[in-house]
Write a protein that holds these residues in place. Structure first.
Motif, mmCIF file in Angstrom:
data_model
loop_
_atom_site.group_PDB
_atom_site.id
_atom_site.type_symbol
_atom_site.label_atom_id
_atom_site.label_comp_id
_atom_site.label_asym_id
_atom_site.label_seq_id
_atom_site.Cartn_x
_atom_site.Cartn_y
_atom_site.Cartn_z
ATOM 1 N N VAL A 65 28.815 47.362 23.230
ATOM 2 C CA VAL A 65 28.731 45.904 23.070
ATOM 3 C C VAL A 65 28.354 45.190 24.367
ATOM 4 O O VAL A 65 28.337 43.961 24.409
ATOM 5 C CB VAL A 65 30.061 45.320 22.520
ATOM 6 N N TRP A 66 28.036 45.937 25.414
ATOM 7 C CA TRP A 66 27.782 45.317 26.707
ATOM 8 C C TRP A 66 26.627 44.319 26.657
ATOM 9 O O TRP A 66 26.707 43.235 27.243
ATOM 10 C CB TRP A 66 27.536 46.371 27.775
ATOM 11 N N GLU A 67 25.541 44.643 25.966
ATOM 12 C CA GLU A 67 24.395 43.734 25.946
ATOM 13 C C GLU A 67 24.774 42.385 25.330
ATOM 14 O O GLU A 67 24.337 41.331 25.802
ATOM 15 C CB GLU A 67 23.218 44.368 25.201
ATOM 16 N N ARG A 68 25.581 42.403 24.289
ATOM 17 C CA ARG A 68 26.025 41.144 23.678
ATOM 18 C C ARG A 68 26.972 40.395 24.610
ATOM 19 O O ARG A 68 26.913 39.165 24.716
ATOM 20 C CB ARG A 68 26.713 41.402 22.339
ATOM 21 N N VAL A 69 27.846 41.132 25.285
ATOM 22 C CA VAL A 69 28.755 40.492 26.242
ATOM 23 C C VAL A 69 27.955 39.843 27.366
ATOM 24 O O VAL A 69 28.204 38.688 27.754
ATOM 25 C CB VAL A 69 29.758 41.529 26.793
ATOM 26 N N LYS A 70 26.977 40.569 27.899
ATOM 27 C CA LYS A 70 26.153 40.041 28.992
ATOM 28 C C LYS A 70 25.429 38.774 28.561
ATOM 29 O O LYS A 70 25.354 37.797 29.332
ATOM 30 C CB LYS A 70 25.154 41.104 29.445
ATOM 31 N N ALA A 71 24.907 38.768 27.325
ATOM 32 C CA ALA A 71 24.174 37.607 26.836
ATOM 33 C C ALA A 71 25.082 36.420 26.565
ATOM 34 O O ALA A 71 24.661 35.258 26.674
ATOM 35 C CB ALA A 71 23.412 37.973 25.567
ATOM 36 N N SER A 72 26.341 36.686 26.224
ATOM 37 C CA SER A 72 27.265 35.625 25.843
ATOM 38 C C SER A 72 28.042 35.048 27.017
ATOM 39 O O SER A 72 28.480 33.897 26.974
ATOM 40 C CB SER A 72 28.275 36.141 24.807
ATOM 41 N N GLY A 73 28.244 35.871 28.063
ATOM 42 C CA GLY A 73 29.098 35.456 29.169
ATOM 43 C C GLY A 73 28.315 34.972 30.375
ATOM 44 O O GLY A 73 27.130 34.639 30.295
ATOM 45 N N PHE A 74 28.995 34.942 31.512
ATOM 46 C CA PHE A 74 28.411 34.461 32.766
ATOM 47 C C PHE A 74 28.826 35.435 33.862
ATOM 48 O O PHE A 74 30.009 35.534 34.196
ATOM 49 C CB PHE A 74 28.904 33.046 33.074
ATOM 50 N N GLY A 75 27.882 36.173 34.405
ATOM 51 C CA GLY A 75 28.181 37.163 35.426
ATOM 52 C C GLY A 75 28.124 36.586 36.832
ATOM 53 O O GLY A 75 27.298 35.718 37.122
ATOM 54 N N PHE A 76 28.998 37.076 37.713
ATOM 55 C CA PHE A 76 28.980 36.649 39.118
ATOM 56 C C PHE A 76 29.655 37.721 39.961
ATOM 57 O O PHE A 76 30.303 38.638 39.434
ATOM 58 C CB PHE A 76 29.640 35.283 39.306
ATOM 59 N N ASP A 77 29.475 37.623 41.268
ATOM 60 C CA ASP A 77 29.895 38.703 42.162
ATOM 61 C C ASP A 77 30.742 38.228 43.340
ATOM 62 O O ASP A 77 30.908 38.956 44.306
ATOM 63 C CB ASP A 77 28.658 39.443 42.695
ATOM 64 N N GLU A 78 31.263 37.017 43.273
ATOM 65 C CA GLU A 78 32.069 36.528 44.380
ATOM 66 C C GLU A 78 33.116 35.538 43.877
ATOM 67 O O GLU A 78 33.028 35.022 42.760
ATOM 68 C CB GLU A 78 31.191 35.859 45.443
ATOM 69 N N VAL A 79 34.113 35.308 44.710
ATOM 70 C CA VAL A 79 35.170 34.349 44.397
ATOM 71 C C VAL A 79 35.333 33.416 45.587
ATOM 72 O O VAL A 79 35.233 33.842 46.750
ATOM 73 C CB VAL A 79 36.497 35.068 44.061
ATOM 74 N N GLY A 80 35.553 32.142 45.298
ATOM 75 C CA GLY A 80 35.747 31.172 46.357
ATOM 76 C C GLY A 80 37.199 30.746 46.465
ATOM 77 O O GLY A 80 37.896 30.629 45.453
ATOM 78 N N ILE A 81 37.649 30.536 47.673
ATOM 79 C CA ILE A 81 38.982 29.987 47.931
ATOM 80 C C ILE A 81 38.781 28.584 48.494
ATOM 81 O O ILE A 81 38.033 28.393 49.463
ATOM 82 C CB ILE A 81 39.770 30.844 48.940
ATOM 83 N N THR A 82 39.410 27.591 47.876
ATOM 84 C CA THR A 82 39.226 26.206 48.299
ATOM 85 C C THR A 82 40.561 25.558 48.663
ATOM 86 O O THR A 82 41.625 26.017 48.240
ATOM 87 C CB THR A 82 38.551 25.361 47.194
ATOM 88 N N ALA A 83 40.462 24.482 49.402
ATOM 89 C CA ALA A 83 41.608 23.606 49.612
ATOM 90 C C ALA A 83 41.786 22.744 48.359
ATOM 91 O O ALA A 83 40.861 22.615 47.553
ATOM 92 C CB ALA A 83 41.381 22.730 50.837
ATOM 93 N N PRO A 84 42.961 22.135 48.175
ATOM 94 C CA PRO A 84 43.148 21.270 47.003
ATOM 95 C C PRO A 84 42.096 20.168 46.887
ATOM 96 O O PRO A 84 41.749 19.765 45.770
ATOM 97 C CB PRO A 84 44.549 20.695 47.220
ATOM 98 N N ASP A 85 41.535 19.704 48.008
ATOM 99 C CA ASP A 85 40.544 18.634 47.934
ATOM 100 C C ASP A 85 39.151 19.143 47.560
ATOM 101 O O ASP A 85 38.203 18.363 47.462
ATOM 102 C CB ASP A 85 40.487 17.842 49.240
#
Length: 379
Positions: A65-85
């Motif tokens: 089911v990977w091809e359907r998951v890939k088409a339906s979702g949003f892929g990314f390769d990083e995470v951001g850490i932010t301040a509350p503002d």
């Protein structure tokens, strides 16, 4: 080499990630499977969003089911850490736990993932019965006789209990472990995707322990805020949007755009964080646990669904290996899974506990990195 027997019949209790996945894999090997699910809608509309890391995507690829998951979702390769503002403090590359040929992470709408798995179960030829529970299970050395809530009966070589955190099957076979609250709770909502949201961003501090969001398609995200758990009885469902908005309005960056959509309480979900880890074995006779029925943890490292999917992959692999279905095989399943699952549960709980205790110098990145390195290995 041994070949799988195809004259066996399995009952899968529960149509979530683990139950659906093990059904698909067993049917592929020619094993007859009945799947029962207590909810009439097969959970096809429940939940807002889900974060799937590479090791979960690896199993979804195995399920076809990977091809359907890939088409339906949003892929990314990083995470951001932010301040509350909203100020971005750090951006970290995610470890691709599914291998370099898959995204590190895919966010998607949880109902969409469920519908993809439902379609695959239907296509597998499994017999599916919705709005049905197992009322009694009577075991003997050769199998399990099951009476269902609709008055019918069935005979099975194996019952796989994938009926979730509050598993009635777990209790019915004498496993006394129960989920325990960790002290935290989460507010979740699905919302339109602000143009600038192309990864998960997490803000620590402010009125909540964590405020975060994850893109789930080209057009949608799911957003969440984590706080200390409260007595659910004191929070009427009609106030859910107001409660989440009261927390979210203190955050900047993309949050004002997200908060503007917090208007419908029916679209907001409130859930306590729980932990569960069944120790010793995950079976009694010919009934074996999988997924949240055996283990559950806070979503602080987003590995709950991945662990359930991996359970299904490992269990189905053993069941279709041509070996006898006996205590030795079921214990091997447990022994293969428990070190990996324990590492995830303990890390997930520890990250939350550090926040509850106000530990400011906690090595969250180090703990997450060590855990993800383990998960890069095949289950």
């Amino acid at each position: 080499m041994s070949t799988p027997r195809t004259d066996r019949k399995v009952l899968v209790v529960g149509g979530g990630a683990a139950g659906n996945a093990v059904t698909i894999l067993l049917r592929r090997a020619g094993v007859a499977v009945d799947l029962i699910e207590a909810k009439d809608d097969w959970n096809a509309t429940a939940g807002s969003g889900i974060t799937l890391q590479g090791n979960a995507l690896r199993v979804l690829r195995e399920l076809g089911v990977w091809e359907r998951v890939k088409a339906s979702g949003f892929g990314f390769d990083e995470v951001g850490i932010t301040a509350p503002d909203g100020t971005v403090l750090h951006v970290q590359r995610d470890l691709p736990t599914g291998g370099d040929d898959l995204p590190a992470t895919v966010g998607m709408q949880r109902p969409q993932l469920q519908r993809i798995l439902i379609d695959a179960v239907r296509a597998s030829g499994a017999t599916v019965r919705l709005g049905t529970r197992a009322e009694t299970l009577d075991q003997d050395p050769d199998g399990v006789s099951v009476r269902f809530t609709d008055g019918t009966e069935g005979r099975y070589d194996l019952v796989i209990a994938a009926d979730g955190l509050g598993s009635a099957t777990r209790a019915a076979i004498g496993i006394t472990a129960k989920p325990e609250p960790t002290g935290m709770a989460i507010w979740r909502v699905a919302a339109p995707r602000p143009a600038g949201v192309t990864r998960t961003d997490l803000a620590y501090g402010g009125p909540a322990y964590i405020a975060g969001y994850c893109p789930t398609s080209e057009d949608t995200i799911y957003a969440y805020v984590v706080e200390a758990n409260r007595d659910r009885a004191t929070i009427p469902p009609e106030s859910y949007a107001d409660e989440m908005r009261a927390l979210a309005r203190h955050y900047g960056g993309n949050w004002p755009e997200i908060t503007a959509h917090l208007t419908d309480p029916a679209k907001v979900n409130y859930t306590w964080f729980d932990r569960l880890l069944v120790e010793g074995s995950w079976h009694r006779g010919r009934v074996v646990l999988a997924g949240d029925a055996a283990h559950c943890c806070p979503p602080t490292i987003a590995q709950g669904a991945a662990m359930s999917l991996e359970d299904a992959l490992v269990l189905a692999g053993l069941l279709t290996s041509g070996r006898e279905w006996d205590d030795e095989l079921f214990q091997e399943y447990y022994e293969r899974r428990i070190p990996r699952v324990r590492a995830v549960v303990e890390a997930s709980v520890q990250i939350g506990q550090w926040q509850l205790d106000g530990v400011r110098d906690a090595d969250v990145p180090g703990l997450m990195g060590r855990t993800m390195t383990i998960l890069r290995e095949l289950p």
